[in-house]
Design an enzyme around this catalytic site. Structure first.
Site, PDB file in Angstrom:
ATOM      1  N   GLY A 289       0.539   4.940  -7.208  1.00 48.76           N
ATOM      2  CA  GLY A 289       1.469   5.298  -8.270  1.00 48.76           C
ATOM      3  C   GLY A 289       1.954   6.713  -8.067  1.00 48.76           C
TER       4      GLY A 289
ATOM      5  N   GLU B 223       4.135  -5.615  -1.988  1.00 46.34           N
ATOM      6  CA  GLU B 223       5.380  -5.418  -1.253  1.00 46.34           C
ATOM      7  C   GLU B 223       5.951  -6.771  -0.836  1.00 46.34           C
ATOM      8  OE1 GLU B 223       6.273  -2.219   0.327  1.00 46.34           O
ATOM      9  OE2 GLU B 223       4.598  -1.083  -0.490  1.00 46.34           O
TER      10      GLU B 223
ATOM     11  N   THR C 261       5.556  11.542   4.054  1.00 46.17           N
ATOM     12  CA  THR C 261       6.421  10.528   4.667  1.00 46.17           C
ATOM     13  C   THR C 261       5.638   9.206   4.761  1.00 46.17           C
ATOM     14  OG1 THR C 261       5.721  11.152   6.897  1.00 46.17           O
ATOM     15  CG2 THR C 261       7.692  12.235   6.037  1.00 46.17           C
TER      16      THR C 261
ATOM     17  N   GLY D 176       6.132  -5.953  -8.703  1.00 52.20           N
ATOM     18  CA  GLY D 176       6.210  -4.747  -7.876  1.00 52.20           C
ATOM     19  C   GLY D 176       4.845  -4.233  -7.456  1.00 52.20           C
TER      20      GLY D 176
ATOM     21  N   PHE E 231      10.915  12.753   0.960  1.00 56.18           N
ATOM     22  CA  PHE E 231      11.359  12.880  -0.431  1.00 56.18           C
ATOM     23  C   PHE E 231      11.644  11.499  -1.025  1.00 56.18           C
ATOM     24  CE2 PHE E 231      13.952  15.189  -3.767  1.00 56.18           C
ATOM     25  CZ  PHE E 231      12.867  15.919  -4.239  1.00 56.18           C
TER      26      PHE E 231
ATOM     27  N   LYS F  79      -8.300   3.595   5.242  1.00 55.38           N
ATOM     28  CA  LYS F  79      -9.059   4.475   4.348  1.00 55.38           C
ATOM     29  C   LYS F  79     -10.523   4.570   4.767  1.00 55.38           C
ATOM     30  CE  LYS F  79      -5.775   3.677   0.660  1.00 55.38           C
ATOM     31  NZ  LYS F  79      -5.333   2.709  -0.361  1.00 55.38           N
TER      32      LYS F  79
ATOM     33  N   GLU G 130      -6.605  14.543  -0.248  1.00 54.26           N
ATOM     34  CA  GLU G 130      -7.176  13.769  -1.355  1.00 54.26           C
ATOM     35  C   GLU G 130      -6.360  12.503  -1.642  1.00 54.26           C
ATOM     36  OE1 GLU G 130     -10.068  14.828  -3.525  1.00 54.26           O
ATOM     37  OE2 GLU G 130      -9.820  12.666  -3.668  1.00 54.26           O
TER      38      GLU G 130
ATOM     39  N   ASP H 201      -4.650  -1.560   5.151  1.00 53.05           N
ATOM     40  CA  ASP H 201      -4.626  -0.333   4.357  1.00 53.05           C
ATOM     41  C   ASP H 201      -6.049   0.121   4.020  1.00 53.05           C
ATOM     42  OD1 ASP H 201      -3.316   1.651   2.463  1.00 53.05           O
ATOM     43  OD2 ASP H 201      -4.475   0.458   1.035  1.00 53.05           O
TER      44      ASP H 201
ATOM     45  N   GLY I  87      -5.766   7.407  -4.287  1.00 55.52           N
ATOM     46  CA  GLY I  87      -4.696   7.945  -5.130  1.00 55.52           C
ATOM     47  C   GLY I  87      -5.212   8.936  -6.157  1.00 55.52           C
TER      48      GLY I  87
END
Lengths: 329, 168
Positions: free
Chosen positions: A311, A202, A88, A199, A12, A217, A141, A213, A146
């Site tokens: 996002g 990171e 998570t 922002g 969350f 993918k 997906e 990353d 994203g």
């Protein structure tokens, strides 16, 4: 026959809250497509919120201490729900804690929708088998691109095509840095500092700028869309940290720019993430934090999709579309 | 485009080389290298000179004939037809790590040549950038040459940025 679709949100943070908000805000439109639903559980590191009759808007205001004691695994074992939204944080080495969450949800016969790359990178085929055995679906997906549609686009809309290659820009942070270096003639470190302030990057940008990353993918794309059976170690990875403003200068003299491209190609057998020279007129030469992917197929030939790769709302878009796909009336 | 390597026999006298070079420029050839093989000088003081030329493949025969007509003996020539070309960016300490060695490794393959190079050096001891263009006798050979380039550069800690286009 399900009367009310019961949803559990596992994780969350920004994404989990974003999804809950869309589920509450657009309830009417979504219910028109899939029927009645309610969020019955929200699981966090700090605790859980559970109400078999459904949680409402109050859940969005909950912070650390507001959750009741209890572990996510307890909720997965004891609570009744039809679909788990597992969002998570990603760990691409071990896949945890997502891997345990997803496995247990599938095992008990719940559909799973996830934005978490780690479990899929570590155990894609195992999880798919588990889903099939339990006659539920595993949807993901949101793990690639994203808000930019890719997984279902290829599986549904390009069904019947042989996929020859998929390649493109899979990381918005890297694309921001490279396109700013291109337009402002700044050094890598200058743009990185700027990206951190905004922002976009990171505090520890390693995961993005070293190509990790994007490589995760690439693994998901290869396994899920090109029916390969590869692991993270099969991907050749080169990040963007060594790129200089002069490299752009020399490239631009010939109308080229530089972008970090993830590539899966059946023809050349290439599985890699690396900075590449691309024509400034190429559809993949997008700027800012955009993602862009070129899909090469036997029948439809080339398809290009461009969109926002990360996002809160964008990721929610992918998750909600998976939810609608599973329960579409 | 083709790359032609000609061996001409020149007398050890002034003005000899020019007689061989003039037809090359007349036919639009781009001279890549000239090597005087002095160690192979004959007792009659004839020196074999190897000239590498990049030229339109349709003009090779005419150029060779023109050199002969200029009174120069052409001992031999061989032609590599280069049908595939690609460019890549090299970023790193290109000069310090012996650029000519990198180029030589490609040229020595016999099937690929570095046909163009553009170098940008910002400052001493800072990484420099080179746009290197490689031609080879075929697509697969070009891929082999790119693999070799990657290998050589990896050992020298030079980043190779390959093009995305598949027109390899």
């Amino acid at each position: 026959m399900i009367t009310v679709i019961k949803i559990a949100i596992i994780g969350f943070g920004v994404i989990g809250r974003g999804v809950a908000e869309v589920l509450l805000e657009k309830k009417e439109e979504i219910q028109n497509r899939i029927g009645e639903y309610s969020i019955v559980a929200v699981c966090e590191k700090d605790g859980v919120a559970y109400n078999p009759d459904g949680l409402g808007w109050e859940v969005l205001k909950m912070k650390g201490g507001d959750f009741s004691e209890g572990s996510t695994v307890d909720i997965i074992e004891t609570a009744e729900f039809d679909v788990a939204i597992e969002v998570t944080p990603t760990d691409i080495k071990k896949g945890e804690p997502g891997l345990t969450h997803i496995s247990e949800c599938l095992e008990k016969g719940s559909h799973v929708i996830t934005s978490n790359k780690g479990p899929l990178v570590v155990a894609y085929s195992k999880l798919q088998e588990l889903a099939e055995r339990n006659e539920v679906q595993l949807m993901f997906e949101a793990t690639v691109g994203g808000g930019m549609p890719l997984i279902k686009l290829v599986r549904n809309d390009l069904a019947g095509n042989e996929i020859d290659s998929i390649r493109g820009i899979l990381n918005g942070t890297c694309n921001y840095i490279l396109s700013r270096m291109e337009s402002e003639k700044l050094t890598y470190n200058q743009v990185l500092t700027e990206a951190k302030e905004l922002g976009i990057a990171e505090a520890d940008p390693t995961y993005d700028v070293e190509g990790i990353d994007s490589a995760a993918k690439v693994v998901i794309i290869a396994n899920a869309l090109l029916n390969m059976d590869i692991t993270y170690d099969d991907v050749e990875i080169e990040g963007i940290t060594a790129i200089t403003p002069e490299a752009f200068e020399v490239a631009m003299e010939r109308d080229y720019t530089i972008r970090l491209i993830g590539e899966v190609s059946r023809e050349t057998g290439s599985l890699k993430v690396s900075p590449r020279l691309i024509s400034t007129h190429h559809p993949l030469a997008v700027t800012g934090t955009l993602n862009a992917v070129q899909i090469r197929t036997d029948l439809a030939k080339d398809i290009v999709v461009i969109g926002r790769g990360a996002g809160q709302k964008e990721t929610s878009s992918a998750i909600i579309s998976d939810l609608i796909e599973i329960f579409r009336k | 485009m083709a790359i032609v390597s000609i061996v001409v026999e020149l007398k050890d006298q002034p003005g000899q080389l020019l007689r061989a070079l003039e037809p090359i420029s007349r036919y639009g050839g781009n001279i890549l290298g000239i090597l005087h093989q002095r160690e192979k000088m004959t007792p009659l003081k004839i020196i074999p000179v190897e000239i590498s030329i990049k030229i339109d493949e349709n003009r090779v025969e005419d150029m060779i004939n023109a050199i002969k007509e200029n009174g120069v003996n052409v001992r031999s020539y061989n032609e590599i037809r280069l049908v595939a070309t690609t460019s890549a960016l090299l970023v790193g300490h290109i000069i310090h790590t012996d650029l000519s060695d990198t180029v030589r490794k490609i040229d020595k393959t016999g099937y690929a040549e570095v046909i163009d190079m553009h170098i940008n050096m910002p400052q001493l001891n800072e990484p420099s950038t080179a746009m290197i263009t490689i031609s080879a006798t075929g697509k697969e050979k070009l891929q082999d040459a790119m693999k070799l380039l990657n290998e050589v550069c990896r050992n020298k800690d030079i980043l190779v940025i390959e093009p995305l286009n598949e027109e390899y």
